[in-house]
Motif scaffolding. Sequence first.
Motif, PDB file in Angstrom:
ATOM      1  N   ILE A 114       0.859  -1.181   0.000  1.00 32.46           N
ATOM      2  CA  ILE A 114       0.000   0.000   0.000  1.00 32.46           C
ATOM      3  C   ILE A 114       0.897   1.234   0.000  1.00 32.46           C
ATOM      4  O   ILE A 114       1.943   1.265   0.674  1.00 32.46           O
ATOM      5  N   THR A 115       0.541   2.246  -0.781  1.00 37.76           N
ATOM      6  CA  THR A 115       1.342   3.468  -0.821  1.00 37.76           C
ATOM      7  C   THR A 115       1.146   4.258   0.469  1.00 37.76           C
ATOM      8  O   THR A 115       0.155   4.077   1.185  1.00 37.76           O
ATOM      9  N   ILE A 116       2.108   5.129   0.753  1.00 40.89           N
ATOM     10  CA  ILE A 116       2.008   5.958   1.957  1.00 40.89           C
ATOM     11  C   ILE A 116       0.758   6.827   1.900  1.00 40.89           C
ATOM     12  O   ILE A 116       0.059   7.003   2.903  1.00 40.89           O
ATOM     13  N   LYS A 117       0.444   7.336   0.723  1.00 40.21           N
ATOM     14  CA  LYS A 117      -0.736   8.180   0.561  1.00 40.21           C
ATOM     15  C   LYS A 117      -2.000   7.410   0.918  1.00 40.21           C
ATOM     16  O   LYS A 117      -2.872   7.919   1.639  1.00 40.21           O
ATOM     17  N   ASP A 118      -2.107   6.179   0.424  1.00 41.98           N
ATOM     18  CA  ASP A 118      -3.279   5.354   0.733  1.00 41.98           C
ATOM     19  C   ASP A 118      -3.262   4.893   2.188  1.00 41.98           C
ATOM     20  O   ASP A 118      -4.313   4.727   2.807  1.00 41.98           O
ATOM     21  N   LEU A 119      -2.048   4.695   2.716  1.00 45.66           N
ATOM     22  CA  LEU A 119      -1.941   4.295   4.114  1.00 45.66           C
ATOM     23  C   LEU A 119      -2.491   5.382   5.030  1.00 45.66           C
ATOM     24  O   LEU A 119      -3.165   5.096   6.021  1.00 45.66           O
ATOM     25  N   GLU A 120      -2.204   6.625   4.703  1.00 44.38           N
ATOM     26  CA  GLU A 120      -2.689   7.740   5.513  1.00 44.38           C
ATOM     27  C   GLU A 120      -4.214   7.844   5.478  1.00 44.38           C
ATOM     28  O   GLU A 120      -4.844   8.319   6.421  1.00 44.38           O
ATOM     29  N   LYS A 121      -4.811   7.374   4.381  1.00 41.69           N
ATOM     30  CA  LYS A 121      -6.262   7.447   4.239  1.00 41.69           C
ATOM     31  C   LYS A 121      -6.972   6.200   4.765  1.00 41.69           C
ATOM     32  O   LYS A 121      -8.197   6.199   4.904  1.00 41.69           O
ATOM     33  N   SER A 122      -6.220   5.164   5.036  1.00 35.55           N
ATOM     34  CA  SER A 122      -6.833   3.885   5.415  1.00 35.55           C
ATOM     35  C   SER A 122      -7.466   3.955   6.800  1.00 35.55           C
ATOM     36  O   SER A 122      -7.063   4.761   7.649  1.00 35.55           O
TER      37      SER A 122
END
Length: 378
Positions: free
Chosen positions: A304-312
């Motif tokens: 998972i990308t960091i960007k998506d991780l922040e939104k998860s």
Amino acid sequence: MKNKLFFFALLLVLSTSCSKKSYTVMHNDYSVLTGDEVAYHLSKDLLKIEIVYTLNEPKLDKHEGNTQCINNNAKVTIEDPIKITKLLVADTSKTYYIIGQKVSNTFFVNTSETPQNSIAKDSVFISANSVKSDKALSFLTDSNIEVGAYNSVLNIKNNMSKITSKDEAEFALKLLHLYKKQSTRKDDKEKRYIKKTKLKYTVIIDPSKRYVKQGHWSTIKDNKIYHTIAPDHLFGEYVTLNDVVTLQLPMPTTESVTKVATQKPLEGVAYRSLSTVNFTLSLNDSRVASDSLSLSQLGTIKTITIKDLEKSNEGTVNLFKPTTQNNQPCTKEEIEQLDYDSSKAIEASQLVIKAEYTEKLNTIDLVIKSIENRINQF
């Protein structure tokens, strides 16, 4: 040596030229580190199994006031709900490294504002009605002579058709009167009862791991793993464990780690997706309950990308940083005595024992009557 240099060169290039992105590589024996990497572990789930065992001890309370244990083994049964709790912990068998863009400590379970080395997740309860046997234990208070005499009465009752002469019938009648005498208790004032003690047994297991231990072992068959729990060694030499618990789960399949197991770094952070599996719980080889659990180690490894991780959503991705502390709960089995008021259980057992005693004498009288009628027919 060539592999080490190649791995080192990859890390160096990524750490200097791609700081705006994060990449993941899997640690192996030839990994050479630059010092800017962030190491982390994936998550896995352990199962904390709590079983309340009931120690049933036959007792004899004579009218003089002295209480003694009848010369029979005590029995251990399960009469209370069984609790199974998931514990989320670090899987230290697999180490990954994040290269490039730094990842905040808030994304790691054990370095956040409220660090935890293990997290208790969902719990499943197996109801008492599912595991409690309907079989009464009043027979524990019978002496060996009483047990032998009544079994002989039942043997005559079940083989009545084999008595083919008057002599055989008269002989059977004499035996029945003897057995009734042996079954009749002379002291009406003595009280027989079952003393109950509650013992809570706790063990923590990795559901995907095979065990070979005293009181807890595992077998694998048809892509399923069977965890058997029978800690009879904890109860003493003269105690019999009546109820054996078996937990059946699917064996983990080969994980989809091909992409993240190569030397080529992949963009994003590796994590385990949850997989929901069905399990069954059996008591003495008889299935009593089934339910489902989400287990990390049975899921697929993804990135998972960091960007998506922040939104998860919280709890979707669970990562652990390596620590010097033991970051997993102790898997040693434990047993403790619980506070339990056994007075009501004693009163109830006395009523059951008295009713069973009366029923046995009535059964003997009926068999005697049947033999007497048979004699008159010859």
